[in-house]
Scaffold this active site. Structure first.
Site, PDB file in Angstrom:
ATOM      1  N   LYS A   1       0.577 -15.022 -17.995  1.00 21.09           N
ATOM      2  CA  LYS A   1       0.129 -14.027 -16.996  1.00 21.09           C
ATOM      3  C   LYS A   1      -0.838 -14.516 -16.015  1.00 21.09           C
ATOM      4  O   LYS A   1      -1.743 -15.129 -16.753  1.00 21.09           O
ATOM      5  CB  LYS A   1      -0.018 -12.592 -17.769  1.00 21.09           C
ATOM      6  CG  LYS A   1      -1.121 -12.374 -18.450  1.00 21.09           C
ATOM      7  CD  LYS A   1      -1.306 -10.999 -19.002  1.00 21.09           C
ATOM      8  CE  LYS A   1      -2.615 -10.739 -19.576  1.00 21.09           C
ATOM      9  NZ  LYS A   1      -3.816 -10.644 -18.633  1.00 21.09           N
TER      10      LYS A   1
ATOM     11  N   ASP B   1       3.653 -12.756 -22.854  1.00 24.44           N
ATOM     12  CA  ASP B   1       2.807 -11.740 -22.861  1.00 24.44           C
ATOM     13  C   ASP B   1       2.596 -11.592 -24.350  1.00 24.44           C
ATOM     14  O   ASP B   1       3.190 -11.342 -25.303  1.00 24.44           O
ATOM     15  CB  ASP B   1       3.511 -10.465 -22.807  1.00 24.44           C
ATOM     16  CG  ASP B   1       2.842  -8.954 -22.675  1.00 24.44           C
ATOM     17  OD1 ASP B   1       1.934  -9.098 -23.180  1.00 24.44           O
ATOM     18  OD2 ASP B   1       3.151  -8.067 -22.041  1.00 24.44           O
ATOM     19  N   HIS B   2       1.315 -12.144 -24.735  1.00 23.15           N
ATOM     20  CA  HIS B   2       0.920 -12.325 -26.202  1.00 23.15           C
ATOM     21  C   HIS B   2       0.932 -10.980 -27.103  1.00 23.15           C
ATOM     22  O   HIS B   2       0.898 -11.045 -28.285  1.00 23.15           O
ATOM     23  CB  HIS B   2      -0.366 -12.997 -26.311  1.00 23.15           C
ATOM     24  CG  HIS B   2      -1.472 -11.974 -25.956  1.00 23.15           C
ATOM     25  ND1 HIS B   2      -2.066 -11.914 -24.796  1.00 23.15           N
ATOM     26  CD2 HIS B   2      -2.391 -11.213 -26.806  1.00 23.15           C
ATOM     27  CE1 HIS B   2      -3.220 -11.155 -24.670  1.00 23.15           C
ATOM     28  NE2 HIS B   2      -3.202 -10.755 -26.096  1.00 23.15           N
TER      29      HIS B   2
ATOM     30  N   ASP C   1      -4.480  -6.402 -14.806  1.00 26.95           N
ATOM     31  CA  ASP C   1      -4.540  -7.502 -15.992  1.00 26.95           C
ATOM     32  C   ASP C   1      -3.830  -6.878 -17.360  1.00 26.95           C
ATOM     33  O   ASP C   1      -3.410  -7.622 -18.048  1.00 26.95           O
ATOM     34  CB  ASP C   1      -5.939  -7.511 -16.327  1.00 26.95           C
ATOM     35  CG  ASP C   1      -6.292  -8.468 -17.547  1.00 26.95           C
ATOM     36  OD1 ASP C   1      -5.951  -9.540 -17.261  1.00 26.95           O
ATOM     37  OD2 ASP C   1      -7.407  -8.127 -18.271  1.00 26.95           O
TER      38      ASP C   1
ATOM     39  N   HIS D   1       1.109  -5.669 -20.590  1.00 27.24           N
ATOM     40  CA  HIS D   1       0.972  -5.245 -22.120  1.00 27.24           C
ATOM     41  C   HIS D   1       1.320  -3.733 -22.215  1.00 27.24           C
ATOM     42  O   HIS D   1       2.257  -3.365 -22.930  1.00 27.24           O
ATOM     43  CB  HIS D   1      -0.368  -5.373 -22.502  1.00 27.24           C
ATOM     44  CG  HIS D   1      -1.125  -6.766 -22.368  1.00 27.24           C
ATOM     45  ND1 HIS D   1      -0.327  -7.780 -22.569  1.00 27.24           N
ATOM     46  CD2 HIS D   1      -2.247  -6.961 -22.310  1.00 27.24           C
ATOM     47  CE1 HIS D   1      -1.013  -8.813 -22.414  1.00 27.24           C
ATOM     48  NE2 HIS D   1      -2.257  -8.559 -22.246  1.00 27.24           N
TER      49      HIS D   1
END
Length: 513
Positions: free
Chosen positions: A175, A204-205, A262, A267
């Site tokens: 991202k 997307d960790h 962000d 997330h």
């Protein structure tokens, strides 16, 4: 049964349906672009070692770095060694390192250097022959989004993006996935010209964290929660990602991006999708994605945006016993920067299950403490047998999924206080990963890198999810852009006054984790 009619014994360790067995990646090579960056040093290289240390990489695995530094294979190997020593999760073992080091290579060049990509292709061809990587290559683009088109173009020109019949070629993208809906569509189109959608892995960790995946287990493996997981019993849902750090040294990335782009776009909207989705037919990637897409398609901003959203920018204050400066005093930020460091929005999910239940999403820097959690807050019970003095200290029941740092689940409910009187007060029942399991949770990048090498896409958003997320967020970004400067909030606090008022209008309040 065998041909002779006798029953054959089937070794359960060979039963591919046994999900308790770890899946080991097949022959492959991983190429990291942007290998000199902080992400590669702190997360990617240590994750590769941790996978090797756990026996989840093939013996002939290869790691290739690509950058402009004048390094040879040995110098790059030292960089990887230092990163592993400093940041790996599992203990350092010399025999594991030596086996991994044999497959480490480095290619020097810039993204617009045709000769460098020709050398990369030759290096991978040699690794296929020498290490048995089998023509299977994953390309990790740990680079700014504006570099995606040129890197993808070079991979196509050099023939590295094209997989043969019995091999694969995959690309991993970090991202941000665009800056708004239009740029996300343009980015998806650029990548889609070179790689098919099933070969694109958008990292997307947060989706690699055990506690995020535990949302699915909690909801669908237990009959306890499903009957009350709806608008009949749930009052509202709060999804929070708070950080206590500031943005010193990160102006180059963060200025002009802001908290909503962000964190919320990726997330938090993914956490919302996992929380609100219907039960999938199976955990096959296509089924999971279908349910997430349904939820995101039904999600909209509550209005009016002046009352249902809030944004802020931290000022100087005290945090952790230390005096800290505000964003406008941080190095690299202009004195008139309008970048928000705090963002809160109210969403509604227009499905039968969630009609009328607000979802409050918030994120920010320099807040009271570092925490990420999902709080499902239930409606109050009709306290008919109790008079008001018996329940004055009783709040609302809540189920809180703690994503980080203290991974686990907390249930809040009312219990009688010991004594001769009937007095009810809130108590917590707590499940902690650290106490319940002897095995430590893998880092998110361990799980996600392994899934890339296995070709397992369940935890990676597809292009439609990305575009739906921007479609949800774009109107509030446009609204804020017309409003001028963000509202100030003091470092160490829990955000802006308008954010508190956003919930108070409906008689609710933010949790203080």
């Amino acid at each position: 049964m065998s041909e002779s009619g006798t029953a054959e014994w089937v070794n359960p360790l060979r039963d591919s349906r046994d999900r308790r067995l770890p899946r080991i990646a097949g022959p492959c090579a991983l190429v990291i672009f942007g290998v000199t960056g902080d992400l590669a040093r702190r997360k990617l290289m240590p994750a590769v070692y941790d996978l090797a240390n756990r026996g989840l990489l093939p013996p002939g695995f290869a790691l290739v770095g690509f950058a402009r530094r004048e390094w040879g294979d040995a110098e790059f190997g030292e960089v990887v060694h230092d990163a592993v020593r400093n940041h790996s999760r599992t203990p350092f073992r010399e025999e594991v390192w030596q086996r991994l080091a044999e497959g480490i290579r480095f290619v020097q060049g810039s993204f617009d250097d045709d000769a460098a990509f020709a050398e990369l292709a030759e290096t991978l061809h040699k690794l296929d022959q020498e290490r048995g990587t089998g023509g299977n290559h994953a390309f990790y683009l740990s680079v700014p989004p504006d570099a995606f088109p040129v890197v993808c173009g070079q991979l196509a020109r050099s023939g590295l993006a094209a997989a043969q019949d019995d091999t694969w070629s995959r690309v991993v993208i970090e991202k941000p996935f665009g800056h708004d809906l239009q740029s996300a569509r343009e980015l998806n189109a650029v990548v889609g010209e070179v790689f098919s959608e099933d070969s694109v892995f958008r990292i997307d960790h947060y989706l690699g964290k055990e506690t995020v995946q535990n949302i699915l287990a909690l909801r669908f493996a237990n009959q306890l929660f499903d009957p009350i997981w709806n608008a009949h019993y749930v009052d509202h849902v709060q999804i929070t990602m708070a950080e206590d750090i500031g943005l010193g040294g990160r102006a180059g990335y963060y200025d002009g991006i802001g908290a909503a782009r962000d964190v919320i776009q990726n997330h938090l909207l993914q956490l919302l999708a996992f929380t609100a989705m219907e039960e999938p037919i199976s955990f096959a990637p296509s089924e999971l994605r279908a349910e997430k897409i349904k939820v995101l398609s039904a999600t909209r901003l509550a209005e009016p945006l002046d009352e249902t959203t809030a944004r802020g920018q931290y000022t100087g204050g005290w945090q952790g016993g230390e005096r800290v400066v505000g964003l406008l005093e941080e190095k690299g930020f202009a004195a008139d920067s309008t970048t928000e460091t705090y963002a809160a929005i109210t969403l509604e999910v227009d499905t039968r299950r969630w009609a009328g239940v607000p979802f409050y999403l918030r994120t920010g820097k320099r807040l009271g403490r570092r925490v990420t959690e999902i709080a499902v807050v239930f409606k109050r019970a009709p306290h008919l047998p109790f008079d008001t003095t018996m329940t004055t200290d009783l709040g609302q029941n809540a189920l809180v999924i703690r994503v980080q740092p203290d991974e686990g689940v907390t249930m809040r409910f009312g219990s009688k206080v010991p004594g001769s009187e009937m007095e009810v007060r809130d108590v917590n029942m707590d499940f902690s990963y650290g106490q319940a399991f002897t095995v430590s949770s893998p880092e998110a990048y361990e799980r996600l890198l392994l899934d890339v090498l296995l070709g397992e896409p369940s935890l990676f958003p597809v292009d439609e999810e990305v575009e739906l997320s921007w479609k949800i967020l774009d109107p509030v970004l446009e609204h804020w852009a017309a409003k001028g400067r963000p509202e100030p909030y003091e470092a160490g606090s829990w955000g802006t006054a308008s954010s508190e008022e956003m919930l108070r209008r409906s008689g609710r309040e933010w949790r203080r984790p």
